[in-house]
Design a protein around this motif. Structure first.
Motif, PDB file in Angstrom:
ATOM      1  N   ILE A  95      41.267  47.852  43.303  1.00 19.77           N
ATOM      2  CA  ILE A  95      41.367  47.196  41.999  1.00 19.77           C
ATOM      3  C   ILE A  95      41.479  45.685  42.192  1.00 19.77           C
ATOM      4  O   ILE A  95      40.853  44.907  41.477  1.00 19.77           O
ATOM      5  CB  ILE A  95      42.557  47.759  41.197  1.00 19.77           C
ATOM      6  CG1 ILE A  95      42.336  49.253  40.930  1.00 19.77           C
ATOM      7  CG2 ILE A  95      42.735  47.010  39.881  1.00 19.77           C
ATOM      8  CD1 ILE A  95      43.535  49.962  40.357  1.00 19.77           C
ATOM      9  N   ARG A 116      37.713  41.981  31.030  1.00 16.32           N
ATOM     10  CA  ARG A 116      37.170  43.152  30.329  1.00 16.32           C
ATOM     11  C   ARG A 116      35.919  43.662  31.042  1.00 16.32           C
ATOM     12  O   ARG A 116      35.746  44.873  31.233  1.00 16.32           O
ATOM     13  CB  ARG A 116      36.872  42.817  28.870  1.00 16.32           C
ATOM     14  CG  ARG A 116      36.611  44.064  28.030  1.00 16.32           C
ATOM     15  CD  ARG A 116      36.558  43.769  26.541  1.00 16.32           C
ATOM     16  NE  ARG A 116      37.658  43.002  26.016  1.00 16.32           N
ATOM     17  CZ  ARG A 116      38.853  43.502  25.701  1.00 16.32           C
ATOM     18  NH1 ARG A 116      39.097  44.777  25.869  1.00 16.32           N
ATOM     19  NH2 ARG A 116      39.805  42.717  25.219  1.00 16.32           N
ATOM     20  N   LEU A 119      37.055  45.447  34.151  1.00 13.58           N
ATOM     21  CA  LEU A 119      37.634  46.757  33.818  1.00 13.58           C
ATOM     22  C   LEU A 119      36.545  47.756  33.429  1.00 13.58           C
ATOM     23  O   LEU A 119      36.618  48.933  33.791  1.00 13.58           O
ATOM     24  CB  LEU A 119      38.655  46.621  32.691  1.00 13.58           C
ATOM     25  CG  LEU A 119      39.960  45.916  33.064  1.00 13.58           C
ATOM     26  CD1 LEU A 119      40.780  45.606  31.812  1.00 13.58           C
ATOM     27  CD2 LEU A 119      40.760  46.739  34.054  1.00 13.58           C
ATOM     28  N   VAL A 132      38.882  50.620  27.338  1.00  8.32           N
ATOM     29  CA  VAL A 132      38.812  49.234  27.826  1.00  8.32           C
ATOM     30  C   VAL A 132      38.445  48.295  26.684  1.00  8.32           C
ATOM     31  O   VAL A 132      39.028  47.222  26.540  1.00  8.32           O
ATOM     32  CB  VAL A 132      37.812  49.093  28.990  1.00  8.32           C
ATOM     33  CG1 VAL A 132      37.509  47.628  29.291  1.00  8.32           C
ATOM     34  CG2 VAL A 132      38.345  49.786  30.237  1.00  8.32           C
ATOM     35  N   PHE A 146      46.013  42.250  35.599  1.00  5.29           N
ATOM     36  CA  PHE A 146      44.791  43.037  35.748  1.00  5.29           C
ATOM     37  C   PHE A 146      45.107  44.434  36.286  1.00  5.29           C
ATOM     38  O   PHE A 146      44.590  45.431  35.766  1.00  5.29           O
ATOM     39  CB  PHE A 146      43.797  42.315  36.669  1.00  5.29           C
ATOM     40  CG  PHE A 146      42.467  42.999  36.758  1.00  5.29           C
ATOM     41  CD1 PHE A 146      41.522  42.836  35.765  1.00  5.29           C
ATOM     42  CD2 PHE A 146      42.161  43.807  37.845  1.00  5.29           C
ATOM     43  CE1 PHE A 146      40.289  43.474  35.839  1.00  5.29           C
ATOM     44  CE2 PHE A 146      40.941  44.444  37.934  1.00  5.29           C
ATOM     45  CZ  PHE A 146      40.002  44.283  36.923  1.00  5.29           C
ATOM     46  N   LYS A 149      46.774  46.387  33.469  1.00  5.12           N
ATOM     47  CA  LYS A 149      45.819  46.747  32.418  1.00  5.12           C
ATOM     48  C   LYS A 149      44.861  47.832  32.899  1.00  5.12           C
ATOM     49  O   LYS A 149      44.470  48.713  32.126  1.00  5.12           O
ATOM     50  CB  LYS A 149      45.047  45.516  31.923  1.00  5.12           C
ATOM     51  CG  LYS A 149      45.927  44.496  31.206  1.00  5.12           C
ATOM     52  CD  LYS A 149      46.546  45.065  29.955  1.00  5.12           C
ATOM     53  CE  LYS A 149      47.355  44.029  29.219  1.00  5.12           C
ATOM     54  NZ  LYS A 149      47.916  44.532  27.966  1.00  5.12           N
ATOM     55  N   ALA A 150      44.474  47.773  34.175  1.00  5.24           N
ATOM     56  CA  ALA A 150      43.621  48.827  34.732  1.00  5.24           C
ATOM     57  C   ALA A 150      44.348  50.161  34.670  1.00  5.24           C
ATOM     58  O   ALA A 150      43.779  51.181  34.272  1.00  5.24           O
ATOM     59  CB  ALA A 150      43.229  48.490  36.171  1.00  5.24           C
TER      60      ALA A 150
END
Length: 160
Positions: A95, A116, A119, A132, A146, A149-150
């Motif tokens: 990631i 975005r 992702l 997403v 990040f 959020k992933a």
């Protein structure tokens, strides 16, 4: 279901499609009736995301290479039942590598738009793509945000 690792020689399997000559319908059905039945089957498969599930399970088997494939698939299905959604398998380092690809200038932050897009590159199903698109991102995203959020948007089971 994001089991697609950025490793040498790994490619996403092609989507599974139901051939018209699958032999499900025969006998007294006309071609128009058979075509209508195939349309209903296709709608059912799409509604329940069956093809995405099979594609993800296949990718998971290829990634993990379990000695007991049937037992592994049973565990994967039970996990999905408990989690209620697809989950992907990515290591934190993978990631972070996606984040670093988006952070070409190595500033330690990327824009909301870059985050975005990155992702979306990790998303492995239509549901994950929709998640997403719906997630709120700050104007600037650092590596820690990040990663979180992933995990949130894509429901990753992260490995360390």
């Amino acid at each position: 279901q994001g089991h697609f690792r950025a490793q040498k020689g790994w490619t996403k399997p092609p989507p599974f499609t139901l051939p018209e000559s699958a032999g499900f319908f025969s006998g007294s059905m006309s071609s128009g009736e058979a075509s209508e039945e195939l349309k209903k089957v296709d709608e059912y498969l799409q509604k329940h995301r069956i093809l995405e599930l099979f594609s993800d399970l296949c990718a998971s088997v290829c990634f993990h290479k379990p000695s007991d494939v049937r037992g592994f698939l049973l565990q994967e299905l039970q996990l999905r039942e408990r989690e209620g959604a697809q989950a992907g398998n990515f290591e934190d380092a993978e990631i972070k590598a996606v984040f670093n690809l988006a952070d070409l200038m190595q500033m330690g932050v990327i824009s909301e738009s870059q985050a975005r897009k990155a992702l979306l590159a990790l998303a492995n199903s239509q549901k994950q793509k929709e998640d997403v698109e719906a997630i709120e991102l700050p104007p600037e995203v650092d590596e820690a945000i990040f990663l979180q959020k992933a995990k949130d948007a894509l429901q990753f089971r992260q490995f360390r």
